[in-house]
Design a protein around this motif. Structure first.
Motif, PDB file in Angstrom:
ATOM      1  N   ALA A 243      31.725  44.040  28.796  1.00  0.00           N
ATOM      2  CA  ALA A 243      33.067  43.624  29.215  1.00  0.00           C
ATOM      3  C   ALA A 243      33.605  44.545  30.301  1.00  0.00           C
ATOM      4  CB  ALA A 243      34.007  43.619  28.007  1.00  0.00           C
ATOM      5  N   PHE A 244      33.406  45.847  30.137  1.00  0.00           N
ATOM      6  CA  PHE A 244      33.914  46.788  31.140  1.00  0.00           C
ATOM      7  C   PHE A 244      33.083  46.739  32.426  1.00  0.00           C
ATOM      8  CE2 PHE A 244      36.007  48.565  27.390  1.00  0.00           C
ATOM      9  CZ  PHE A 244      37.273  48.785  27.900  1.00  0.00           C
ATOM     10  N   ILE A 245      31.797  46.448  32.307  1.00  0.00           N
ATOM     11  CA  ILE A 245      30.983  46.278  33.518  1.00  0.00           C
ATOM     12  C   ILE A 245      31.467  45.074  34.312  1.00  0.00           C
ATOM     13  CG2 ILE A 245      28.671  45.677  34.376  1.00  0.00           C
ATOM     14  CD1 ILE A 245      27.514  47.293  32.061  1.00  0.00           C
ATOM     15  N   MET A 246      31.634  43.940  33.630  1.00  0.00           N
ATOM     16  CA  MET A 246      32.041  42.718  34.304  1.00  0.00           C
ATOM     17  C   MET A 246      33.470  42.812  34.843  1.00  0.00           C
ATOM     18  SD  MET A 246      29.699  40.644  34.680  1.00  0.00           S
ATOM     19  CE  MET A 246      27.973  40.665  34.213  1.00  0.00           C
ATOM     20  N   SER A 247      34.342  43.489  34.124  1.00  0.00           N
ATOM     21  CA  SER A 247      35.724  43.603  34.594  1.00  0.00           C
ATOM     22  C   SER A 247      35.788  44.423  35.884  1.00  0.00           C
ATOM     23  CB  SER A 247      36.600  44.237  33.513  1.00  0.00           C
ATOM     24  OG  SER A 247      36.232  45.579  33.274  1.00  0.00           O
ATOM     25  N   GLN A 248      34.942  45.439  35.998  1.00  0.00           N
ATOM     26  CA  GLN A 248      34.909  46.222  37.228  1.00  0.00           C
ATOM     27  C   GLN A 248      34.345  45.421  38.389  1.00  0.00           C
ATOM     28  OE1 GLN A 248      36.254  49.103  37.949  1.00  0.00           O
ATOM     29  NE2 GLN A 248      37.034  49.309  35.870  1.00  0.00           N
ATOM     30  N   VAL A 249      33.320  44.611  38.116  1.00  0.00           N
ATOM     31  CA  VAL A 249      32.771  43.751  39.166  1.00  0.00           C
ATOM     32  C   VAL A 249      33.832  42.782  39.667  1.00  0.00           C
ATOM     33  CG1 VAL A 249      31.080  41.931  39.667  1.00  0.00           C
ATOM     34  CG2 VAL A 249      30.397  43.939  38.342  1.00  0.00           C
ATOM     35  N   ILE A 250      34.573  42.176  38.730  1.00  0.00           N
ATOM     36  CA  ILE A 250      35.611  41.214  39.102  1.00  0.00           C
ATOM     37  C   ILE A 250      36.740  41.895  39.866  1.00  0.00           C
ATOM     38  CG2 ILE A 250      37.400  39.697  38.157  1.00  0.00           C
ATOM     39  CD1 ILE A 250      35.432  39.087  35.851  1.00  0.00           C
ATOM     40  N   SER A 251      37.188  43.047  39.368  1.00  0.00           N
ATOM     41  CA  SER A 251      38.329  43.716  39.981  1.00  0.00           C
ATOM     42  C   SER A 251      37.974  44.304  41.357  1.00  0.00           C
ATOM     43  CB  SER A 251      38.836  44.823  39.058  1.00  0.00           C
ATOM     44  OG  SER A 251      40.017  45.394  39.559  1.00  0.00           O
ATOM     45  N   ILE A 252      36.860  45.028  41.444  1.00  0.00           N
ATOM     46  CA  ILE A 252      36.480  45.644  42.717  1.00  0.00           C
ATOM     47  C   ILE A 252      36.021  44.575  43.709  1.00  0.00           C
ATOM     48  CG2 ILE A 252      34.862  47.246  43.817  1.00  0.00           C
ATOM     49  CD1 ILE A 252      34.924  48.892  41.241  1.00  0.00           C
ATOM     50  N   GLY A 253      35.298  43.555  43.205  1.00  0.00           N
ATOM     51  CA  GLY A 253      34.909  42.449  44.075  1.00  0.00           C
ATOM     52  C   GLY A 253      36.120  41.728  44.641  1.00  0.00           C
ATOM     53  N   GLY A 254      37.155  41.567  43.804  1.00  0.00           N
ATOM     54  CA  GLY A 254      38.380  40.952  44.277  1.00  0.00           C
ATOM     55  C   GLY A 254      39.086  41.800  45.316  1.00  0.00           C
ATOM     56  N   PHE A 255      38.951  43.117  45.208  1.00  0.00           N
ATOM     57  CA  PHE A 255      39.565  44.015  46.191  1.00  0.00           C
ATOM     58  C   PHE A 255      38.876  43.907  47.543  1.00  0.00           C
ATOM     59  CE2 PHE A 255      39.152  48.218  48.242  1.00  0.00           C
ATOM     60  CZ  PHE A 255      40.465  48.409  48.640  1.00  0.00           C
ATOM     61  N   TYR A 256      37.546  43.879  47.547  1.00  0.00           N
ATOM     62  CA  TYR A 256      36.808  43.865  48.806  1.00  0.00           C
ATOM     63  C   TYR A 256      36.703  42.468  49.419  1.00  0.00           C
ATOM     64  CZ  TYR A 256      35.297  48.719  48.576  1.00  0.00           C
ATOM     65  OH  TYR A 256      35.272  50.087  48.578  1.00  0.00           O
ATOM     66  N   VAL A 257      36.603  41.432  48.591  1.00  0.00           N
ATOM     67  CA  VAL A 257      36.399  40.083  49.121  1.00  0.00           C
ATOM     68  C   VAL A 257      37.549  39.179  48.690  1.00  0.00           C
ATOM     69  CG1 VAL A 257      34.733  38.204  49.424  1.00  0.00           C
ATOM     70  CG2 VAL A 257      33.905  40.502  48.883  1.00  0.00           C
ATOM     71  N   SER A 258      37.410  38.541  47.516  1.00  0.00           N
ATOM     72  CA  SER A 258      38.452  37.682  46.959  1.00  0.00           C
ATOM     73  C   SER A 258      38.191  37.541  45.470  1.00  0.00           C
ATOM     74  CB  SER A 258      38.461  36.306  47.622  1.00  0.00           C
ATOM     75  OG  SER A 258      37.273  35.587  47.304  1.00  0.00           O
ATOM     76  N   THR A 259      39.224  37.152  44.732  1.00  0.00           N
ATOM     77  CA  THR A 259      39.079  36.981  43.287  1.00  0.00           C
ATOM     78  C   THR A 259      38.048  35.913  42.964  1.00  0.00           C
ATOM     79  OG1 THR A 259      41.388  37.619  42.952  1.00  0.00           O
ATOM     80  CG2 THR A 259      40.301  36.456  41.150  1.00  0.00           C
ATOM     81  N   GLU A 260      38.065  34.806  43.705  1.00  0.00           N
ATOM     82  CA  GLU A 260      37.114  33.713  43.456  1.00  0.00           C
ATOM     83  C   GLU A 260      35.689  34.190  43.657  1.00  0.00           C
ATOM     84  OE1 GLU A 260      39.731  33.551  45.409  1.00  0.00           O
ATOM     85  OE2 GLU A 260      41.072  32.236  44.239  1.00  0.00           O
ATOM     86  N   PHE A 261      35.452  34.916  44.756  1.00  0.00           N
ATOM     87  CA  PHE A 261      34.085  35.372  45.043  1.00  0.00           C
ATOM     88  C   PHE A 261      33.646  36.451  44.063  1.00  0.00           C
ATOM     89  CE2 PHE A 261      30.816  37.691  47.458  1.00  0.00           C
ATOM     90  CZ  PHE A 261      29.966  36.621  47.749  1.00  0.00           C
ATOM     91  N   SER A 262      34.602  37.207  43.526  1.00  0.00           N
ATOM     92  CA  SER A 262      34.238  38.256  42.572  1.00  0.00           C
ATOM     93  C   SER A 262      33.612  37.668  41.319  1.00  0.00           C
ATOM     94  CB  SER A 262      35.468  39.084  42.205  1.00  0.00           C
ATOM     95  OG  SER A 262      36.400  38.320  41.457  1.00  0.00           O
ATOM     96  N   TYR A 263      34.051  36.457  40.916  1.00  0.00           N
ATOM     97  CA  TYR A 263      33.436  35.797  39.764  1.00  0.00           C
ATOM     98  C   TYR A 263      32.021  35.348  40.093  1.00  0.00           C
ATOM     99  CZ  TYR A 263      37.630  35.829  36.873  1.00  0.00           C
ATOM    100  OH  TYR A 263      38.681  36.220  36.081  1.00  0.00           O
ATOM    101  N   VAL A 264      31.802  34.960  41.345  1.00  0.00           N
ATOM    102  CA  VAL A 264      30.438  34.629  41.782  1.00  0.00           C
ATOM    103  C   VAL A 264      29.551  35.865  41.678  1.00  0.00           C
ATOM    104  CG1 VAL A 264      29.014  33.834  43.704  1.00  0.00           C
ATOM    105  CG2 VAL A 264      31.259  32.792  43.295  1.00  0.00           C
ATOM    106  N   LEU A 265      30.066  37.009  42.115  1.00  0.00           N
ATOM    107  CA  LEU A 265      29.307  38.261  42.018  1.00  0.00           C
ATOM    108  C   LEU A 265      29.004  38.605  40.558  1.00  0.00           C
ATOM    109  CD1 LEU A 265      31.159  40.516  44.629  1.00  0.00           C
ATOM    110  CD2 LEU A 265      28.922  39.426  44.872  1.00  0.00           C
ATOM    111  N   ALA A 266      29.981  38.366  39.682  1.00  0.00           N
ATOM    112  CA  ALA A 266      29.774  38.660  38.261  1.00  0.00           C
ATOM    113  C   ALA A 266      28.652  37.803  37.690  1.00  0.00           C
ATOM    114  CB  ALA A 266      31.072  38.432  37.495  1.00  0.00           C
TER     115      ALA A 266
END
Length: 284
Positions: A243-266
């Motif tokens: 959960a903490f791994i995925m939450s960091q991917v979503i949050s940091i991915g959303g910072f660098y790209v977008s929230t939608e794309f961060s879920y793709v990265l996850a």
């Protein structure tokens, strides 16, 4: 570290606590009963609607509405096991998936019929915490703290009580425990009620941050299931780490790209990690 990146990391940590709570309930049910509830996020949706109507419509105090919602969703969990899971418990796993998947669509459709597709908000505005140049949502911080308290409470229940010990014993070897006279049916019903109660607690925390609508479960259902698989289905510690791994991917991915794309990265990270370790992080 960039101040905004640090803010994203902190938000990711707080999101991880909430996702860990969601994964905790689903992993508990799977670990003990060996059934995956595809409809688990829809129980959360039901709890959010209960809080909305009790608090925003009928003006109940929020804490009272939250307590009733937790009990209501716990009862739903018990009824799901009694009338849906129990009759097919010995059948093929695909039947159990289809049954809970069918319940998912039923709950979504029923909520749409009753409430429509409007987005509804409980109307509670919590402050923003300012730490220098960092702004943190008090609602997310509160959700993180309560989620950790809920996880700690479940650990103490499982570790320090007779019923909790019986639940852990059945999770480890249900066949032997049956031969020793343990009432498996009672343990299964209790586990389902606890899993439902955890979904109700998550609903109390989510309703402070998100509008409720019939399809809110689609926002958290896939990511919760993915976290459980990544951590090792039934492994609660593995689920919390995932959960903490995925939450960091979503949050940091959303910072660098977008929230939608961060879920793709996850999801990409999930696929890669599962290919490397199919049994999950702490799965056997």
């Amino acid at each position: 570290m960039d101040i905004y990146l640090l803010e994203a990391v902190l938000n990711g940590i707080m999101l991880g606590g909430l996702l860990a709570l969601l994964a905790l309930g689903l992993n508990l049910i799977f670990g003990v009963i060996d059934v995956v509830w595809i409809c688990y996020a829809e129980l959360v949706m039901s709890g959010m609607y209960a809080i909305y109507w009790l608090h925003a419509v009928y003006a109940w105090p929020f804490l009272l509405a939250a307590a009733v919602a937790i009990l209501l969703v716990a009862l739903m969990g018990l009824l799901i096991h009694r009338f849906i899971i129990e009759p097919i418990l010995g059948s093929a796993p695909i039947n159990q998936l289809l049954a809970t998947g069918g319940l998912l669509f039923f709950l979504q459709s029923f909520a749409t019929l009753l409430f429509g597709t409007d987005f509804r908000n409980v109307g509670i505005r919590l402050p923003v915490i300012e730490l220098g140049d960092i702004d943190l949502s008090f609602a997310r911080l509160l959700a993180f703290i309560v989620a950790l308290i809920g996880a700690a409470g479940l650990y103490l229940f499982l570790a320090r009580t007779f019923l909790g010990t019986a639940i852990r014993a059945i999770a480890q070897d249900r066949e032997i425990m049956g031969l020793m006279g343990v009432d498996e049916r009672r343990i299964y019903l209790t586990t389902s009620a606890i899993g439902g109660g955890l979904a109700g607690l998550a609903a109390c925390l989510l309703v402070l941050q998100y509008d409720v609508h019939p399809f809110i479960g689609l926002t958290f259902g896939p990511i919760t299931f993915m976290i459980c698989v990544l951590g090792g289905l039934g492994n609660m510690i593995g689920g919390m780490i995932a959960a903490f791994i995925m939450s960091q991917v979503i949050s940091i991915g959303g910072f660098y790209v977008s929230t939608e794309f961060s879920y793709v990265l996850a999801f990409v990270l999930f696929i890669v990690l599962i290919l490397i370790r199919p049994q999950g992080i702490l799965g056997k």
